[in-house]
Enzyme design. Structure first.
Site, PDB file in Angstrom:
ATOM      1  N   GLY A  45       0.840  -1.181   0.000  1.00 25.38           N
ATOM      2  CA  GLY A  45       0.000   0.000   0.000  1.00 25.38           C
ATOM      3  C   GLY A  45       0.883   1.241   0.000  1.00 25.38           C
ATOM      4  O   GLY A  45       2.000   1.205   0.521  1.00 25.38           O
ATOM      5  N   GLN A  50       3.225   9.976   0.998  1.00 27.43           N
ATOM      6  CA  GLN A  50       4.483   9.221   1.145  1.00 27.43           C
ATOM      7  C   GLN A  50       5.432   9.459  -0.028  1.00 27.43           C
ATOM      8  O   GLN A  50       6.610   9.131   0.059  1.00 27.43           O
ATOM      9  CB  GLN A  50       4.198   7.721   1.273  1.00 27.43           C
ATOM     10  CG  GLN A  50       3.492   7.339   2.558  1.00 27.43           C
ATOM     11  CD  GLN A  50       3.290   5.840   2.642  1.00 27.43           C
ATOM     12  OE1 GLN A  50       2.322   5.327   2.114  1.00 27.43           O
ATOM     13  NE2 GLN A  50       4.215   5.139   3.285  1.00 27.43           N
ATOM     14  N   CYS A  93       5.494   0.315   7.879  1.00 28.73           N
ATOM     15  CA  CYS A  93       5.189   1.415   6.962  1.00 28.73           C
ATOM     16  C   CYS A  93       6.450   1.754   6.174  1.00 28.73           C
ATOM     17  O   CYS A  93       7.528   1.854   6.757  1.00 28.73           O
ATOM     18  CB  CYS A  93       4.721   2.629   7.764  1.00 28.73           C
ATOM     19  SG  CYS A  93       4.370   4.079   6.759  1.00 28.73           S
ATOM     20  N   LEU A  94       6.301   1.941   4.861  1.00 29.64           N
ATOM     21  CA  LEU A  94       7.460   2.277   4.031  1.00 29.64           C
ATOM     22  C   LEU A  94       8.121   3.576   4.486  1.00 29.64           C
ATOM     23  O   LEU A  94       9.309   3.776   4.271  1.00 29.64           O
ATOM     24  CB  LEU A  94       7.040   2.405   2.563  1.00 29.64           C
ATOM     25  CG  LEU A  94       6.651   1.093   1.876  1.00 29.64           C
ATOM     26  CD1 LEU A  94       6.027   1.372   0.517  1.00 29.64           C
ATOM     27  CD2 LEU A  94       7.855   0.183   1.736  1.00 29.64           C
ATOM     28  N   HIS A 135      -4.828   2.046   7.263  1.00 29.99           N
ATOM     29  CA  HIS A 135      -3.449   2.540   7.403  1.00 29.99           C
ATOM     30  C   HIS A 135      -3.177   3.632   6.357  1.00 29.99           C
ATOM     31  O   HIS A 135      -2.640   4.696   6.684  1.00 29.99           O
ATOM     32  CB  HIS A 135      -2.465   1.369   7.255  1.00 29.99           C
ATOM     33  CG  HIS A 135      -1.032   1.775   7.300  1.00 29.99           C
ATOM     34  ND1 HIS A 135      -0.184   1.423   8.336  1.00 29.99           N
ATOM     35  CD2 HIS A 135      -0.268   2.508   6.444  1.00 29.99           C
ATOM     36  CE1 HIS A 135       1.012   1.935   8.100  1.00 29.99           C
ATOM     37  NE2 HIS A 135       0.995   2.588   6.960  1.00 29.99           N
ATOM     38  N   GLU A 136      -3.565   3.357   5.107  1.00 32.32           N
ATOM     39  CA  GLU A 136      -3.313   4.334   4.040  1.00 32.32           C
ATOM     40  C   GLU A 136      -4.164   5.587   4.242  1.00 32.32           C
ATOM     41  O   GLU A 136      -3.701   6.708   4.021  1.00 32.32           O
ATOM     42  CB  GLU A 136      -3.598   3.730   2.663  1.00 32.32           C
ATOM     43  CG  GLU A 136      -2.782   2.481   2.318  1.00 32.32           C
ATOM     44  CD  GLU A 136      -1.300   2.639   2.562  1.00 32.32           C
ATOM     45  OE1 GLU A 136      -0.783   3.769   2.476  1.00 32.32           O
ATOM     46  OE2 GLU A 136      -0.641   1.620   2.850  1.00 32.32           O
ATOM     47  N   HIS A 139      -2.689   8.061   6.473  1.00 29.69           N
ATOM     48  CA  HIS A 139      -1.680   8.931   5.844  1.00 29.69           C
ATOM     49  C   HIS A 139      -2.331  10.201   5.288  1.00 29.69           C
ATOM     50  O   HIS A 139      -1.742  11.275   5.336  1.00 29.69           O
ATOM     51  CB  HIS A 139      -0.955   8.204   4.708  1.00 29.69           C
ATOM     52  CG  HIS A 139       0.147   7.291   5.158  1.00 29.69           C
ATOM     53  ND1 HIS A 139       1.266   7.753   5.822  1.00 29.69           N
ATOM     54  CD2 HIS A 139       0.325   5.957   5.022  1.00 29.69           C
ATOM     55  CE1 HIS A 139       2.077   6.733   6.080  1.00 29.69           C
ATOM     56  NE2 HIS A 139       1.531   5.627   5.606  1.00 29.69           N
TER      57      HIS A 139
HETATM   58 NI    NI Z   1       2.368   3.686   5.786  1.00 30.53          NI
END
Ligand code: NI
Length: 179
Positions: A45, A50, A93-94, A135-136, A139
């Protein structure tokens, strides 16, 4: 084109996101770059902030863990309801490399959004997809999963977060699924 993944400490992750007024070729090209960037980082995701864009947009592809799944694009999403039942899962998370922590979230959501062709949807979603979407979606709301941890957990990861913010720890592929 690969985009640069913004990590913890970057202002864009704490900046309000804006509605996308028009779904055009420029946006489709950006989304294509987002998928390329997400796959390169082995994520499942990725949200627009991000990759340094304050837009209400995220992408998901759960096919690495579920063959019946594939690319999904959520333009201007709005979560309109949460179910009462909750469960726990270890999230990564990236934008927060090396940190993986258990997060409690509702198991069911209702969400409205548009796809790449501007079609509008109103869906009830449950299971792992519901978790990834939350989660997304966080963001887009300037929220990171580490914000949802207990103050004890937060204090335990404080040093690592500082290292990420100072650039000592960089984005890396992980054995865990990252969102
Ligand atoms: Ni994330």
């Amino acid at each position: 084109m690969l985009l640069e993944i913004q990590t913890y400490g970057k202002q864009v992750l704490r900046t309000p996101t804006e509605e996308i007024p028009e779904i055009n070729d420029e946006l489709r090209s950006f989304i294509s770059d987002m998928f390329e960037t997400m796959y390169a980082a082995e994520g499942i995701g990725l949200a627009a902030p991000q990759v340094d864009k304050s837009l209400r947009l995220f992408i998901v592809d759960l096919s690495p863990m579920d063959e019946s799944e594939g690319r999904r694009v959520f333009v201007n999403p709005q979560i309109t309801a949460f179910g009462d039942e909750k469960d726990e899962y270890e999230e990564g998370c990236l934008s927060i490399p090396t940190i993986h922590e258990i997060v409690t979230r509702p198991t069911t959501i209702r969400i409205t959004y548009q796809d790449l062709d501007g079609n509008a949807y109103d869906e009830e979603i449950d299971g792992f997809l519901a978790r990834v979407i939350q989660h997304e979606y966080d963001h887009l709301e300037k929220t990171l999963f580490v914000d949802r941890l207990s103050s004890l957990k937060k204090s335990l990861i404080k040093k690592t977060l500082k290292k990420i913010a100072s650039g000592e720890i960089e984005v890396e592929a992980s054995e865990n699924f990252q969102l």
